[in-house]
Design an enzyme around this catalytic site. Sequence first.
Site, mmCIF file in Angstrom:
data_model
loop_
_atom_site.group_PDB
_atom_site.id
_atom_site.type_symbol
_atom_site.label_atom_id
_atom_site.label_comp_id
_atom_site.label_asym_id
_atom_site.label_seq_id
_atom_site.Cartn_x
_atom_site.Cartn_y
_atom_site.Cartn_z
ATOM 1 C CG ASP A 618 0.887 1.323 -6.529
ATOM 2 O OD1 ASP A 618 1.024 2.172 -7.418
ATOM 3 O OD2 ASP A 618 0.482 0.173 -6.751
ATOM 4 C CB CYS A 619 4.898 4.437 -8.398
ATOM 5 S SG CYS A 619 4.267 3.124 -9.445
#
Length: 909
Positions: A618-619
């Site tokens: 997700d980063c």
Amino acid sequence: MTTIHIRTFNICSSTSSITSNTARGRLLTALYTYITLNLLFSKTTSLVIFLIINNPYRTPTSHPGFALSKSKQMKPSSHPPTTYPFPHHNLKHSSSKHEGGKLITGSPLGRSTWEPIQTKTRNSITRTLGLINGAQNLSTTLYIHNSTAPPSPTSTHNPSLFTFTPHLNPNASDCVYKLQKLKEYLDSPPPLTIPPSYEKLTTKLGSATLPSLTVPCTTPLESLFKGTLFYNMFQDSSGLWYGDYGGPLFLNCGLIICWYIFKEEDILGEDEIIMLKHYLKVHKQNDGGWGTHIEGGSTMFGTVMCYVGLRLLGASRTEMEDSRKFIIDNGTATCTSSWAKFYLCVLGVMKWESHNSTPIEMMLLPDWFPFGPGRMWCHSRMVYVPMAWLYCKRYVYEKADDDEIIKQLREELYGEGEYEKIDWKKARTTVAPMDNYSPVTYMMSFVMYLLSFYESMEVFKPLRKYLRERAFKRAEAYLIAEELQTNYICIGPVNKILNMIISRDDKNRFERHKERIKDYLWVAEDGLKMQGYNGSQCWDSSFYAQALHESGMARVYPENVERLYSFLEGTQILSTPLSANSPAMFYEDSKERVKAFRHVSLGGWPFSTSAHGWPISDCTGEGLKAILALRPYVEEGVEAGRLTKMTDSRIFNAVNVILTLQNCDGGFATYENQRGFKWFEWLNPSEVFGDIMIDYSYVECSMASLTALSDFKVLYPDHRSDEIETALRRGKGFIKSLQRRDGSWYGSWACCFCYGTWFGVEGLVACGEGGSENVLRAMAFLKSKQCENGGWGEDFRSCYNKSYSPTGAERYGDSQGACVINTAWALLALIKGGEGDSDSVERGIQYLMKRQLSTGDWPQEGISGVFNRSCGITYTSYRNVFPIWALGRFRQWKERDTTNTLRFSTNLS
Ligand code: LAN
């Protein structure tokens, strides 16, 4: 006289509830204070004091408490109503580019450290403080964030501003850091080229660079503008926003033990010791114990760790009597959880017989074997490998038997004269109910039983010797790979310390480890803490980039946007010349990666810094979306050579990381593909944490990855388009499958259902499901949770108990249980789901506006983040980033034209 004014203001703002904290009241108080300050000090000085005393840390009137119906339910915290003076101590914060640290490899971008400032400066500042406070004896501490120059002695600080009242709210609001940043900002305000169409706004709400403290916001746009004006003041020159990433209390003790065993000043210096002690003391609860994290009720895990930490730091037994009593009353330290037992064994205040067998031989398990370290969640793997190392060596602090404090601890933790009589083997299975979030299963007990034979039987000795020797070699290579891949930061604070202890005999490794301890430390009003990571720099900044873009505010702050882009560009893993030349690059070779159980890193984005080097799905998704969103605004800077171009190949690398991270179930896990099986959880030995054994697919990771692919597809329709289509289709199915019957999604990494539901909705809409039955159910869920005052609120209990917290955010939010951050998440979801015109959204937006402070900030309420179901973690940026984003999305919705495309009109009428 001055003191009275300042305190009056503080009391007003801190005890008022949302209803009494009216705009008029706040305005009058603000005006009154500001005028008083102006009479007494120069303009800049008064502004600094003013902004800080308009403290975002809001404390509610009472601490309601609640009934516990299930034994597993989280207990509330109950801190003593004592305020502690800030200790006499000085530290400043820096980023390593100013340090030129020789021993640091990898990119220094985003590195965050604190350092003591000179005594001379300290004295003069103390004098200034005494003057302001009117109480010479109440000299205070000043910490300085060292990314630029320290403040001059004329800067003014009031000790009462740093007063931390944990019984009202144990969350600090980053005043210390913000004060320093503010000073830097005021010393040299950046040139702002605000478009002419914003003139009306700037004249109303302040100068081009400072928010007006007296003019209230009357429209969402004004609120949005002021919010960004305020938050932008705290941007570091390297383009990011730093913030407190504390919360867990058990992490400090690992560091303290390491320092105590080696007694080296560059592990913890005198100043840090004072501040760490302060931190542990202010977070003690009424019953003498400590929680596993700052908002939790006391646990044996938290208490034993903090008790030992404080005693090693020099706290006397007498001042810890209540805590000692808590430990003894709850069954002595033999009833703490397994991780605490491990640390006690290393320190020499518990015998290794009380530790379950943790064989390093696990490193020899072949890849095809259904269980093994490479199949575990990387955080568990990175902790259990060094743990197994130290266990198999039966490592004990070498001077333990002669050390007076250790001898005393052996008495204090178990009762006088008991230490030698304890049945240590029995202690392997004893654990206090308050720690037992994930009780050890029968299967695990059986495995432990078998392993205890392997560990102790003479007949296995030759086999053990043979296997262990090989396993140690394999483990050593593995630990070294982790150190080089992360430039000695390590994946997290636990293995950072364990690896460091292990590397003691290798001078080079050990020295490099020491250099990176500072990366984990943070100073706030509550003292100095070991953070849960080396910061959340990239994560926070990626969200803010998207908020600036979506709100139309990116055009208003070109300078900030360029810096922000530059940080995000420089943080892409192994993608800048500096990071590509670091030792980490060696491990990107596929053969090395496989040996180290690592996924592709090249092109991913981390949670914190490039040097940390672990990409997260997700980063990477949020980082990619942020870069794509900012690109149109930085074209000029790229052309002029001020900024580095993000080449297509770098973008493709990011997409590759994302595509390869998709799991068979269509979802995305955190750092790696899901390589193990759900039944691994039956072997979870931690007791205190839940769902830690494998990397599960999460709604958060899935949404961020899928939305990034969807944004990418629009800009690059020809690159891996079939794969992307398939990924989106499969991802959509996964997100739907995770939706709960009530329409919500459980958030695993923040509190909780509002967060999860925002991710769920955003993900489905990106996959073409806007208006679907799933989205409508989510809308209905959110609307059903809206409080009367227009806000939404949950706290940490939602995550722990896996059901919406019954009294919402009542403890640290407002009296109706609503709070700012959850309201923003709910609004983001509702507007995305097509409810922008609804009364519900209108009331939510009004709520955010009402809760905004006159500086443009929002109050610091409860803890927002969570991990492993049971531990809270702080995100101080969330109170700014998400309200800004929600207001921005609302603005965009209102200004959309009939074809539903964006106008980003700058027309304010
Ligand atoms: C984090 C921080 C970031 C977080 C998000 C990116 C927000 C999330 O969407 C995915 C999971 C992740 C990467 C995450 C996982 C667990 C972490 C690493 C942490 C919460 C930060 C600290 C925590 C880590 C396990 C703490 C160390 C303690 C142990 C028990 C090992």
